[in-house]
Each structure stands twice: as C-alpha cells, then as structure tokens.
Enzyme design. Sequence first.
Site, PDB file in Angstrom:
ATOM      1  N   LYS A 106      43.940  30.196  30.577  1.00 22.03           N
ATOM      2  CA  LYS A 106      45.118  31.061  30.481  1.00 22.03           C
ATOM      3  C   LYS A 106      45.806  30.854  29.137  1.00 22.03           C
ATOM      4  O   LYS A 106      45.723  29.766  28.564  1.00 22.03           O
ATOM      5  CB  LYS A 106      46.122  30.689  31.579  1.00 22.03           C
ATOM      6  CG  LYS A 106      45.766  31.149  32.976  1.00 22.03           C
ATOM      7  CD  LYS A 106      46.861  30.761  33.962  1.00 22.03           C
ATOM      8  CE  LYS A 106      46.496  31.173  35.376  1.00 22.03           C
ATOM      9  NZ  LYS A 106      46.397  32.628  35.553  1.00 22.03           N
ATOM     10  N   ARG A 140      40.762  32.962  45.372  1.00 30.42           N
ATOM     11  CA  ARG A 140      39.875  33.551  46.381  1.00 30.42           C
ATOM     12  C   ARG A 140      38.670  32.653  46.651  1.00 30.42           C
ATOM     13  O   ARG A 140      38.116  32.648  47.740  1.00 30.42           O
ATOM     14  CB  ARG A 140      39.437  34.953  45.918  1.00 30.42           C
ATOM     15  CG  ARG A 140      38.686  34.991  44.629  1.00 30.42           C
ATOM     16  CD  ARG A 140      38.681  36.368  43.975  1.00 30.42           C
ATOM     17  NE  ARG A 140      39.924  36.638  43.249  1.00 30.42           N
ATOM     18  CZ  ARG A 140      40.183  37.761  42.596  1.00 30.42           C
ATOM     19  NH1 ARG A 140      39.304  38.750  42.587  1.00 30.42           N
ATOM     20  NH2 ARG A 140      41.323  37.925  41.959  1.00 30.42           N
TER      21      ARG A 140
END
Length: 498
Positions: free
Chosen positions: A280, A354
């Site tokens: 990120k 996920r």
Amino acid sequence: MQFLTKKANPVKSRSHCIIVGAYDDGSLSPSAALIDEASNGYLKKVIKRGDIEGKIGQSVVLHDVAGINAQRVMLVGLGNAETADGPKFIKLTEAVIAQLKRLPAKNALCCLLEVTAGNQDLGWKTRRLVEQFIGGTYRFVEMRGTPPEDKLVLDTVELQLGDKDSQKDVTRGIKEGAAVALGVTAAKDLGNMPSNICTPTYLAQQSQKLAKDYTSVTTQVLDEKQMEKLGMGSLLSVGHGSAEPSKLIVIQHKGGKAKEAPHVLVGKGITFDTGGISLKPAGTMYEMIYDMCGAASVFGAMKAVAEMKLPMNVIGVIAAAENMPSDRASRPGDIVKSMSGQTIEILNTDAEGRLVLCDALTYVEKFKPATVIDVATLTGACVVALGKHASAMYANDDALAADIDAAGIDSHDRVWRMPLWEDYQQQLASSSADMANIGGPAAGSITAACFLARFTKKYRWAHLDVAGTAFNGGMSTKAATGRPVTLLTQYLMDRAAG
Ligand code: BES
Ligand code: MN
Ligand code: ZN
C-alpha cells in the site's frame, strides 16, 4: 459509570446537573415545566431570549437557577414532538453528552426518558441512553504515558422515572444497555490498540480471557499447524510473510439447548495490513491498524452476549493474521488451495481479507449454523460507495437480510443491502485457478462479497463490509467506532426473543 433509577422531584434534587428538554414550539418537558414553575418562568424566559430554540443538537447550561436545589440545569433541544423518532432521540443524547463532558459535574439527573422517541418504548430509550453515555465518554488511554488532563468527572447518572410501573423496564434497559456498551468498549479497545501489541496472538489471549471471565464461554485457538491439517492454504498464505503466527480463534457462548443450532459470527482479524508484496502507499497506511475491526466487533458482540446471558448459542470465529511483505510472503500470481478445495490465484496480495475469511467460512460449516454473519473491513470501494453512515450488507437469504436490516434501524447502526448477482461473478475468472482474488476496478465491494459467496453456499449467510463504519480516519483523530457491535447484539437479542 453507574446508572441508577430515581423518582426524584427535580425541584428538590441536589444533583450537580439536571437534564431536561424543550421542544421547538417553546413547550417544555414535564420535568422542565416543574423547574420553570419553581424558578418563576426562568426557563421560558431563556427560550424567549433565543438562547435555545428547542432544535435537536442545541443545549444550554443554566447555573444556580432560583427556586431549585441542583447546581445546574441543562436544557436540551427536543425538536418537534410530532416528528420525534429513535434516530432523533439518539442525536439529542449526543448533544447532552458533548455538553456534560465539559462540566465538572460528578453526577447528573437525566429526565429524558419522559420525552417521546416516536414509537420506541421506555426500554429502548433507556438502553440507548446508557449506550450513548458510555460510548460518548469513551477514551482510549491505555497507551498514554501521562493521563489526559481533561479527565471525565461524571461518575453517576440517575435516570428519572415517570412512574413506579416503569421501574422494571428501566432497570432492565440499564442492564442491557450497559452490556452492549461493554461490548462496544471492548471492540474499540481492541481496534485502537496498535499493531505492535494487538497481534493475532494478542487477539487469541484476549479471547481466552473471555472464557475465564464468563462461565458460558469457551475459547479454542487453532495454530498454524492445526490449520494446515485442515487444509486452510488460503488463510495461511496471508500470514506467511509475517513473523507473527496466524490464529483461528473460536469463541463459543452456550446459552441455549445443546442441540440448538448456533448463530455464527466471523470476523476479519488482519492485525496490520501493509498490502503485502502489493504494498500500500505510505500516506494513510497507519489506518490499517484497524483492519481487525471486524474481528473486534465479533469479540465485542460475544462479550455483550455473555454479559447478558442470552439464552441462545452463539459462536464467534476470528481469522487473525498479519499481512506483511517478506521473502516468505505470497507473490502476485501465486495460487493457493482453500479448505473448500477451490483454488485461488492471488493477483493482488492486498486483497487478503477474503483469503482469510473464505477458510474461516468453510470451517464454520461444521457447526451446522442457523445463520452466519461475517464482518470485515474488506474494501476501500465500500467506503467510496457508502461512506461512514451505513455498512454494506450482502446476503444469500432475503429473510436474513430483512432481520439484519431491522436490527440496524432499531440500533441506529445501519446497513444498506447491495447486490450479489451472478452477473458479477465472471469478474473473478482466473486464467489458471478456480478463481482470482480480485475482480478488477469496477464494483470492488460487490466482487469481494461475490468471492465470499463461493464459500457460503451451505448455510444462510450475510456479509457486512464495515470498511467505512468501523473506524474514523485522520492522523490525530483516528479512532475505532465499535460498530457494528450494537447491530450484531440487537440482531442476536431479536433472535433470542424469538
Ligand atoms: N483492508 C483493506 C480495505 C480497506 C481500505 C479498509 C480502506 C479500510 C479502509 C483491504 O484489505 C484491501 O486492501 N482491499 C483492497 C482490495 C483490492 C486490492 C481489490 C482495496 O480496497 O483496495
Ligand atoms: Mn488489503
Ligand atoms: Zn485488509
């Protein structure tokens, strides 16, 4: 903070602060009217002068009001009596607490249960008042070396009863409100705890402590070896780059009959999300200490349920891992095998939530659950779509979606349902595995939910994307909100009530 019921005469009360209300047509709440009478029409005079119009959000503090014994009177705007409703009641209590925090009052006599909140009853008003008082005065002080200067002095709140018959409802409301607030506080504490302390191991320890504190609770922690045996290749891939071992934490509250199907909550517990090799940008990466807020809300809801001794079976499962880049971390393009047998191509290591959730969701099949709700700070796209007011809800069952929606409205911890249409599934196609872990730039929150839907076909399931609601951002303003503990608890209380 202590809450007591009281049937006081507001004129005689020696409270440090009496809280009463004024409507926007200039009329007064019953207790306000008594004070007004004793003080020769002082409150009405203040309203006439225009210091307060009775709008929701307004409040004035009056000192040494003639004819009464209390040190202060807080006059709060109640808005329009005809359009009063639950959310407005909550909003006006927020104004009360903001004002109270600035006062040196140690105790307060709150006469707001007598005001209308639309069709919400006394128990509801009590519960929300207590939740708001505790939630509104929360501070995260555990990591400070020096105590904050503006310490809260308020320690006792008396809730003024309208009549004797209300005692039971209000007492029960206080108990429930305090239990929910305890869960919310626990979720905030975990959320706010920085990632150098709040590791997967820390989450496991806190969960084990919960089992010590409540006889209804048992906790089981699965380590990496045990998860490997179960075939959780997807979950394990996320923490592989980190020195912190991943954990699967199972918290069981047994309040119902042994054979009764449990309601299951599953939380994303990424204790820090660097993005992994798909790193990120630095700008707001510090906000990723909150990437375990889904897990924190599951923990908080379990605590509230245990505190309330809800007569039902509830299981909280936390998928905890740290997402770090290293020579052991997953590479974009790696393919892993999930516990379900389905393979996943990790095209972006930053779509890690996920990956841990899918194995936890397969794991909970063994409980033959009545319902499963997972909670996750799953996508930035969710924040773009809904901002901070509503959590995104996805469900494979309309009745479950309706139940969660109703609990959200009642608790004012709201959700907004999003589509799980088959049409979106094709975005997860992979050239070499059963699916990819990302669905491209369009509909990011939806394709994340569609990914999870491939692992939840065997039970009634809903997914809450709380990326926008679980915390507030900003370098010096960042804070966990404790959402959606109130929603989850309300949902479970509704089920327990049958
Ligand atoms: N934890 C983030 C999602 C997030 C972003 C939560 C901002 C709260 C605030 C999640 O793991 C993530 O990185 N999601 C990616 C998915 C993408 C790579 C498909 C995202 O949203 O950018
Ligand atoms: Mn991520
Ligand atoms: Zn994440």
